[in-house]
Enzyme design. Sequence first.
Site, PDB file in Angstrom:
ATOM      1  N   LYS A  59       0.631  -1.119   0.068  1.00 21.01           N
ATOM      2  CA  LYS A  59       0.064   0.027   0.144  1.00 21.01           C
ATOM      3  C   LYS A  59       0.908   1.118  -0.127  1.00 21.01           C
ATOM      4  O   LYS A  59       0.769   2.241  -0.828  1.00 21.01           O
ATOM      5  CB  LYS A  59      -0.851   0.003   1.366  1.00 21.01           C
ATOM      6  CG  LYS A  59      -1.822  -1.097   1.078  1.00 21.01           C
ATOM      7  CD  LYS A  59      -2.842  -0.981   2.364  1.00 21.01           C
ATOM      8  CE  LYS A  59      -1.908  -0.996   3.877  1.00 21.01           C
ATOM      9  NZ  LYS A  59      -1.562  -2.243   4.251  1.00 21.01           N
ATOM     10  N   THR A  60       1.642   1.273   0.909  1.00 19.17           N
ATOM     11  CA  THR A  60       2.645   2.581   1.015  1.00 19.17           C
ATOM     12  C   THR A  60       3.441   2.572  -0.228  1.00 19.17           C
ATOM     13  O   THR A  60       3.675   3.894  -1.060  1.00 19.17           O
ATOM     14  CB  THR A  60       3.467   2.322   1.988  1.00 19.17           C
ATOM     15  OG1 THR A  60       2.660   2.078   3.415  1.00 19.17           O
ATOM     16  CG2 THR A  60       4.516   3.804   2.553  1.00 19.17           C
ATOM     17  N   ASP A  74      -2.208   7.796   3.692  1.00 19.95           N
ATOM     18  CA  ASP A  74      -1.955   6.420   4.038  1.00 19.95           C
ATOM     19  C   ASP A  74      -2.253   6.228   5.415  1.00 19.95           C
ATOM     20  O   ASP A  74      -2.620   6.986   6.239  1.00 19.95           O
ATOM     21  CB  ASP A  74      -0.237   6.392   4.009  1.00 19.95           C
ATOM     22  CG  ASP A  74       0.434   4.767   4.000  1.00 19.95           C
ATOM     23  OD1 ASP A  74      -0.448   3.811   3.950  1.00 19.95           O
ATOM     24  OD2 ASP A  74       1.532   4.616   4.041  1.00 19.95           O
ATOM     25  N   GLU A  75      -2.627   4.876   5.672  1.00 14.68           N
ATOM     26  CA  GLU A  75      -3.022   4.477   7.136  1.00 14.68           C
ATOM     27  C   GLU A  75      -4.479   5.098   7.260  1.00 14.68           C
ATOM     28  O   GLU A  75      -4.468   5.581   8.361  1.00 14.68           O
ATOM     29  CB  GLU A  75      -2.105   4.920   8.355  1.00 14.68           C
ATOM     30  CG  GLU A  75      -0.716   4.435   8.225  1.00 14.68           C
ATOM     31  CD  GLU A  75      -0.472   2.807   8.479  1.00 14.68           C
ATOM     32  OE1 GLU A  75      -1.568   1.975   8.753  1.00 14.68           O
ATOM     33  OE2 GLU A  75       0.654   2.423   8.263  1.00 14.68           O
ATOM     34  N   GLN A  91      -5.847  -3.356  10.658  1.00 14.41           N
ATOM     35  CA  GLN A  91      -4.658  -2.642  11.289  1.00 14.41           C
ATOM     36  C   GLN A  91      -4.962  -1.354  11.901  1.00 14.41           C
ATOM     37  O   GLN A  91      -4.333  -0.557  12.188  1.00 14.41           O
ATOM     38  CB  GLN A  91      -3.407  -2.321  10.265  1.00 14.41           C
ATOM     39  CG  GLN A  91      -2.891  -3.338   9.901  1.00 14.41           C
ATOM     40  CD  GLN A  91      -1.784  -3.325   9.012  1.00 14.41           C
ATOM     41  OE1 GLN A  91      -0.655  -2.658   9.597  1.00 14.41           O
ATOM     42  NE2 GLN A  91      -1.658  -3.400   7.945  1.00 14.41           N
ATOM     43  N   ARG A 111       4.858  -7.313  11.112  1.00 17.20           N
ATOM     44  CA  ARG A 111       6.103  -6.550  10.842  1.00 17.20           C
ATOM     45  C   ARG A 111       7.279  -7.456  10.365  1.00 17.20           C
ATOM     46  O   ARG A 111       8.391  -6.931   9.866  1.00 17.20           O
ATOM     47  CB  ARG A 111       6.475  -5.976  12.096  1.00 17.20           C
ATOM     48  CG  ARG A 111       5.744  -5.017  12.700  1.00 17.20           C
ATOM     49  CD  ARG A 111       5.070  -3.937  11.707  1.00 17.20           C
ATOM     50  NE  ARG A 111       3.827  -4.389  11.344  1.00 17.20           N
ATOM     51  CZ  ARG A 111       3.359  -3.893  10.204  1.00 17.20           C
ATOM     52  NH1 ARG A 111       3.848  -3.114   9.281  1.00 17.20           N
ATOM     53  NH2 ARG A 111       2.028  -4.378   9.498  1.00 17.20           N
TER      54      ARG A 111
HETATM   55  P1  ATP Z   1       1.578  -1.976   5.938  1.00 20.01           P
HETATM   56  O1  ATP Z   1       0.225  -2.526   6.044  1.00 20.01           O
HETATM   57  O2  ATP Z   1       2.529  -2.715   7.140  1.00 20.01           O
HETATM   58  O3  ATP Z   1       1.933  -0.496   6.065  1.00 20.01           O
HETATM   59  P2  ATP Z   1       1.845  -1.955   3.180  1.00 20.01           P
HETATM   60  O4  ATP Z   1       0.960  -2.735   2.387  1.00 20.01           O
HETATM   61  O5  ATP Z   1       2.048  -0.335   3.159  1.00 20.01           O
HETATM   62  O6  ATP Z   1       2.298  -2.427   4.601  1.00 20.01           O
HETATM   63  P3  ATP Z   1       4.740  -1.682   2.081  1.00 20.01           P
HETATM   64  O7  ATP Z   1       5.195  -1.415   3.139  1.00 20.01           O
HETATM   65  O8  ATP Z   1       4.449  -0.745   0.751  1.00 20.01           O
HETATM   66  O9  ATP Z   1       3.236  -2.615   2.271  1.00 20.01           O
HETATM   67  O10 ATP Z   1       5.393  -3.060   1.143  1.00 20.01           O
HETATM   68  C1  ATP Z   1       5.773  -4.196   2.120  1.00 20.01           C
HETATM   69  C2  ATP Z   1       7.232  -4.550   1.546  1.00 20.01           C
HETATM   70  O11 ATP Z   1       7.019  -5.068   0.042  1.00 20.01           O
HETATM   71  C3  ATP Z   1       7.960  -3.437   1.264  1.00 20.01           C
HETATM   72  O12 ATP Z   1       9.438  -3.871   1.349  1.00 20.01           O
HETATM   73  C4  ATP Z   1       7.948  -3.185  -0.307  1.00 20.01           C
HETATM   74  O13 ATP Z   1       9.084  -2.592  -0.986  1.00 20.01           O
HETATM   75  C5  ATP Z   1       7.795  -4.541  -0.768  1.00 20.01           C
HETATM   76  N1  ATP Z   1       6.951  -4.794  -1.977  1.00 20.01           N
HETATM   77  C6  ATP Z   1       5.719  -4.055  -2.125  1.00 20.01           C
HETATM   78  N2  ATP Z   1       5.347  -4.387  -3.587  1.00 20.01           N
HETATM   79  C7  ATP Z   1       6.220  -5.021  -4.332  1.00 20.01           C
HETATM   80  C8  ATP Z   1       6.418  -5.810  -5.540  1.00 20.01           C
HETATM   81  N3  ATP Z   1       5.567  -5.594  -6.307  1.00 20.01           N
HETATM   82  N4  ATP Z   1       7.611  -6.418  -5.729  1.00 20.01           N
HETATM   83  C9  ATP Z   1       8.387  -6.543  -4.889  1.00 20.01           C
HETATM   84  N5  ATP Z   1       8.357  -5.930  -3.592  1.00 20.01           N
HETATM   85  C10 ATP Z   1       7.168  -5.460  -3.195  1.00 20.01           C
HETATM   86 MG    MG Z   2       2.234   0.803   4.879  1.00 23.07          MG
END
Ligand code: ATP
Ligand code: MG
Length: 730
Positions: A32-33, A216-217, A247, A603
Amino acid sequence: MNLLNGLNPEQLAAVTLPRQHALILAGAGSGKTRVLTTRIAWLIATNQMTPQQVLAVTFTNKAAKEMLARLTAMLPINVRGMWIGTFHGLCNRLLRAHYRDAGLPQLFQILDSSDQLSAIKRLLKSLNVDDEKYPPRELQHFINGQKEQGLRPSAVEAWDGYTQKRVQLYEAYEAQCNKEGVVDFAELLLRCYELLSRNEALRRHYQERFRHILVDEFQDTNILQYKWLKLLAGAEGCLFCVGDDDQSIYAFRGAEVGNMRDFEREFRVPNVIRLEQNYRSHGNILDAANAIIKNNDNRLGKNLWTDAGAGEPIRVFEAYSDLDEARWIVEEIQALARDGHARSEIALLYRSNAQSRVLEHALFSAGLPYRVYGGLRFFERQEIKHALAYLRLIANPDDDTSFSRVVNFPTRGIGARSVEALQDAAKAAGSSLFAAIPAMSGKAGTSLANFAALIGRMKEMAHLPLPELVDHIVELSGLREHYKNDKEGQDRLANLDELINAATSFIAEEGVIGEGGVIGEGGELSADLIAFLAHAALEAGEHQAGEGDDALQLMTMHSAKGLEFNIVFVTGLEEGLFPHENSVMELKGLEEERRLMYVAVTRARQRLYLSHAQTRMLHGQTRYNLPSRFIEEIPGGLVKWLTPRIARHGGAHGGVSPRLTFADAPRAASSPRAGGAGYRIGQTVRHAKFGEGIIINLEGGGEDARAQINFGSAGMKWLALSVAKLEAAT
Ligand code: ATP
Ligand code: MG
């Protein structure tokens, strides 16, 4: 475009959506981020907006910095002027720019929550209110709660005498803040919201400027934050919100998961995108997280999968005591370090700050460097608050909170009685404490006049470069001398030096906010000083010593949100502690705790440790605790017990839950070539059937030219340009 390389189809669709509202609803670690950050870069790279037109809100300063760093890595842009920050940070910025319209003094100061508490205590005292009947902390919670719902005292419904009294106190507190020229955190938001609601021209200006608002969030926004977003988006704006209902962990601070549903409904969001592939964690960790969160009702529902392989089992340790738990953690970390794991990739998570002490002690004794996030933060430490109070008095002598803090610190013979007399004089004159000093006579009058003269001398230095100014203030105030003579003052002296360093790096990083200029009536105040004071109130300890060191990461589960580490220890998994005893009486509370567990578990990238202790000292008492139910919610097949366990915990659950293993959908080849007659990537076009869309890829030439277009809710299409009959849209 290489920006888009490596995104999966759903991520790609989300990043390249046309200018429409969108909700990205997805589980932990699904990107997402990453999607949000990439979208900003993509919109800028394809000239759909300039860096100045973006407004992005994240939850912590750490996350905002991370986002800016990722953006600069993706694009050669100057991110300095960009509006990326926390709700509080952005509101502060807006109020600074329009302080007059907001009814604030130019140099208004921000009260953090401990300042706010002392201001409330002072208020209760001056009004002779019984603080047993109206405990200051509870009143603080009440006031913030009202503000977070957007309610001024006149709008609060008070049915009983008790609440009526609290509303009166809320009103008196407001008057006190206005008189002193200070605002608390909740006020930053409410003020900003009211300013924009009231002032149409200003609202229009920002609505037109921020063409894209990204959040975000989103699951953790409260009512007022959501209203603020709606106001800024207006009728024309475009809201891109990402979040995970599983979350949501800030209901106790007024966060409303319902905002996600409301957003979808009120904005008739045409695009709700779900991301289901997790890129962060190995399979066993993810299965455990999924199994835990399944026990909650009322979820928007989603499942996460990974193709990373099952990985290691989850290691669970049962300790005899909290000390035993800490000792085991130290040994385990030493072993990990011998195997070549970086300390900074190891996180220790706990439910409440009080738990960190035992862990810190064990780490310290073993000589393992660590950093604590979100504990007693740098800017909250006593000596730092004292130094800042002097700086704040330079900026605004009417700031009674700062005045009371340092008028007699270090001691200069101004006793409690003198201060009380001064308070009476100030009350009679309706002025600030500082302004009432000339009315004082006798010995107290002389000492106070000396103090006023000291502040005056400090003010004369206010034009100096900020680090120099801080250095002089630490000296002139007598703080340095005071801590030199203090038995335990060494750390505090080191922290004061660190404050000078903090000022230096602040200027290097963010001095631009004040453009280095001077402001104030006589043109005598450094704009950097004002910006620095705001930063100190808003910042969450980023300047803690040893930032560059390879240190273990200690934090509460709440502060771990959004972060990731190779190895995670979730400690203190005991009934009563986690889930917290205050929460288990109510299903709602228990479910929030379970979401927190879900956040903690997700995490971890590669290895997850869970530990609990049979006995623990908490608040001066030894408590005997059962293992947390959250451990038991993890299927037995995923777990490896590091200590012999009583049979009841083994085999109670079935095997590993089946993991979904979707094949990765074929990915469209992306080429940066700008082909096709007169079309370009990033261009908005209209198609008779699919509506408005954005070109995200162009291939081939002449008759063969094709474009990949993201039509939002109508989906992603490859169209032959020679037959597609596209119209250019603006
Ligand atoms: P959270 O809910 O914990 O905030 P999130 O959904 O925001 O998580 P991110 O932090 O954006 O998730 O991504 C998690 C990890 O996966 C990061 O290290 C990111 O770089 C990696 N990632 C995300 N998308 C891809 C992709 N398409 N290919 C490879 N790595 C990815
Ligand atoms: Mg995130």
